[in-house]
Each structure stands twice: as C-alpha cells, then as structure tokens.
Design an enzyme around this catalytic site. Structure first.
Site, PDB file in Angstrom:
ATOM      1  N   ASP A   1       0.748  -1.023  -0.126  1.00  0.00           N
ATOM      2  CA  ASP A   1      -0.058  -0.141  -0.048  1.00  0.00           C
ATOM      3  C   ASP A   1       1.001   1.218   0.096  1.00  0.00           C
ATOM      4  O   ASP A   1       0.274   2.399   0.170  1.00  0.00           O
ATOM      5  CB  ASP A   1      -0.818   0.071   1.177  1.00  0.00           C
ATOM      6  CG  ASP A   1      -0.367   0.115   2.566  1.00  0.00           C
ATOM      7  OD1 ASP A   1       0.650  -0.829   2.720  1.00  0.00           O
ATOM      8  OD2 ASP A   1      -0.765   0.685   3.608  1.00  0.00           O
TER       9      ASP A   1
ATOM     10  N   HIS B   1       8.514  -0.944  12.198  1.00  0.00           N
ATOM     11  CA  HIS B   1       7.262  -1.510  11.492  1.00  0.00           C
ATOM     12  C   HIS B   1       7.958  -2.499  10.573  1.00  0.00           C
ATOM     13  O   HIS B   1       7.307  -3.743  10.194  1.00  0.00           O
ATOM     14  CB  HIS B   1       6.687  -0.239  10.767  1.00  0.00           C
ATOM     15  CG  HIS B   1       5.374  -0.757   9.856  1.00  0.00           C
ATOM     16  ND1 HIS B   1       4.489  -1.110  10.233  1.00  0.00           N
ATOM     17  CD2 HIS B   1       5.339  -0.589   8.652  1.00  0.00           C
ATOM     18  CE1 HIS B   1       3.564  -1.264   9.499  1.00  0.00           C
ATOM     19  NE2 HIS B   1       4.082  -1.077   8.262  1.00  0.00           N
TER      20      HIS B   1
ATOM     21  N   ASP C   1       4.784   4.497   8.322  1.00  0.00           N
ATOM     22  CA  ASP C   1       3.932   3.710   9.154  1.00  0.00           C
ATOM     23  C   ASP C   1       4.650   3.562  10.716  1.00  0.00           C
ATOM     24  O   ASP C   1       4.433   2.690  11.372  1.00  0.00           O
ATOM     25  CB  ASP C   1       3.538   2.443   8.669  1.00  0.00           C
ATOM     26  CG  ASP C   1       2.434   2.518   7.541  1.00  0.00           C
ATOM     27  OD1 ASP C   1       2.143   3.649   7.372  1.00  0.00           O
ATOM     28  OD2 ASP C   1       2.107   1.451   7.159  1.00  0.00           O
TER      29      ASP C   1
ATOM     30  N   HIS D   1      -1.766   7.128   7.336  1.00  0.00           N
ATOM     31  CA  HIS D   1      -3.065   6.572   7.481  1.00  0.00           C
ATOM     32  C   HIS D   1      -3.765   7.288   8.455  1.00  0.00           C
ATOM     33  O   HIS D   1      -3.394   7.819   9.329  1.00  0.00           O
ATOM     34  CB  HIS D   1      -2.796   4.997   8.164  1.00  0.00           C
ATOM     35  CG  HIS D   1      -2.231   3.888   7.299  1.00  0.00           C
ATOM     36  ND1 HIS D   1      -3.039   3.093   6.245  1.00  0.00           N
ATOM     37  CD2 HIS D   1      -1.040   3.668   7.232  1.00  0.00           C
ATOM     38  CE1 HIS D   1      -2.192   2.364   5.930  1.00  0.00           C
ATOM     39  NE2 HIS D   1      -0.989   2.544   6.235  1.00  0.00           N
TER      40      HIS D   1
END
Length: 259
Positions: A59, A114, A131, A169
């Site tokens: 993503d 991550h 992230d 996000h």
C-alpha cells in the site's frame, strides 16, 4: 515555500504530494495506488520530479510502476535495506535528499521496527514517517522488532516539538480509543477526540499533526508516565522494569485485544 497535499487512497491511506506551486512541480510520497496520484497531478497541473518511498509494503509502493509508465525516468528514492525493485536511488541513514527543483532538502533517518529497513524523511520542519509513528499511535511490527520500533520512536521524540508529522494512515480516532483504554482519565484525549471528529465531519484529515501534542496523548511516547506504567503492569500481570518493557506490553496488548 513547501506545500503538502493529502491524496486519499484505499480505505484509510494518505499519499503525500510535496509541491512547489510556483514551479508547478511535486514529489510523491508512498504512492500505493497510481490512479488518485495521476488525477491529482492533472487537477493541480503539477509535474512530478521524484517518488519517495519509506518501506516495502504494497500500500506504499503499488503505484510506482504505473507512475513510471506515465512519467518515464522519474527517480524513485527508497530504503537501501529493503528490496523494492523499482527503487533506483537507495538511501541510508544520514544521507541528504536534495530536491533542487522544489528548493527542498530532507535528511534520511533509518527507523526500523514496522519493517526492518524503514526510513523516514525529515526537513523543512516536517517528518514524512510512513508507518512508524501515527497520531496517538505507532505502527504494528511486521519484519522489524519491538526493540527497534521503541528506539525509532525515541529518536523521533528528540525532534523539535513543532515538527509537522505526515504519517500515511487515518487511524487517529481509533488510536485515541486505545489510548483511553490505557489512560481513561487523561482529559487531553477527550479534547483531541473532539478536535478529530470536527475535522473529519468537515471533510478534513486528522493529519498532519504536531509532534509535541503526542507527548500529551500518545501512550507509546508516554511509557515513562506512572499511569501508563500501572496499566501495562496490570495487563502484563507483573512489574515492568523499563519504558521499553512498558512499550512492548502496550503494543502486544493493542495487537491482540484491540485491533
């Protein structure tokens, strides 16, 4: 002067467009999907000059190939310690990324956790952190380690408190919910929740956010606070001995009970 535009993608991703409106040029951060990026570039009449990647997850990289088909020769920057086939400018800790056509410069920090080779871009008072850190939360550990993620967050915590953090996000409301499990009496969380719902109801994202506010509400940056330590020890059923230990308990608890 730097402008940053969020491009929503999938259900909760943001792809960031770093632009110089005067030059009508832009860099693209973590394009997991090409379609919304191509639409935004056309709508804003922008010419892309670079793609910046933080880590290998689909993503974040899935749109690179189609973007290169539309803009052949576009340089792709990314982490030296991750296998991302279309990255042709690998970057390591301490390197400087100069986007001369935008008049911008970013320092590269290797912040694993991550993922094992995750990097971030810091400059112009801003942090593009993929992230690693989220508003009121942090990334889940995949092929990195809890130890690495804790120390990566501690490095971020040393940056100026007015740093604008661009994560990828829209997790803020959910993260505040978990933070209230940890600190139900933290009034700053209620204020933050109200602010976030006001933004979302008005059609705005809850990110970027100011780093300094995280020290009031993000449990993963508050692992030295007595109330947070007490909750971690309650969940673990034992004493915790270090802030890193507290962090590990909270991250595992969130993974297994909350997410």
């Amino acid at each position: 002067m730097m402008q940053v535009t969020p491009i929503p993608a999938f259900t909760d991703n943001y792809i960031w467009l770093i632009s110089n409106e005067a030059a009508q040029q832009a860099a693209i951060v973590d394009p997991g999907d090409a379609a919304p990026v191509l639409e935004a570039l056309q709508r804003l009449n922008m010419q892309p000059v670079a793609i910046l990647i933080t880590h290998h997850h689909r993503d974040h990289v899935g749109g690179i190939e189609k973007l290169l088909q539309a803009y052949p020769g576009l340089p792709v920057y990314g982490p030296v310690n991750e296998r991302i086939p279309l990255v042709d400018h690998p970057l390591a800790e301490g390197e400087q990324l100069n986007l001369e056509s935008l008049g911008l410069s970013f320092s590269v920090m290797e912040l694993p956790g991550h993922t094992a080779g995750h990097i971030v871009y810091y400059g112009e008072g801003s942090l593009f952190c993929g992230d690693t850190l989220f508003a009121n939360g942090c990334g889940r550990v995949f092929d990195g380690t809890l130890h690495d993620l804790y120390h990566s967050l501690q490095r971020i915590a040393t940056l100026p408190t007015d740093t604008q953090v661009y994560c990828t996000h829209e997790y803020t409301v959910d993260n505040i919910g978990f933070a209230k499990w940890v600190e139900p009496d933290n009034a700053a969380l209620d204020v933050r929740m109200e602010e976030c719902w006001a933004l979302l109801d008005a059609g705005y994202p809850t990110v970027p956010f100011e780093l300094g506010r995280e020290f009031e509400t993000n449990p993963f940056l508050r692992t030295h606070i007595p109330e947070v330590i007490a909750k971690a020890e309650e969940i673990a059923g034992r004493e915790t001995h270090t802030p890193e230990d507290v962090f590990a308990v909270l991250r595992i608890w969130k993974d297994t009970e909350y997410d």
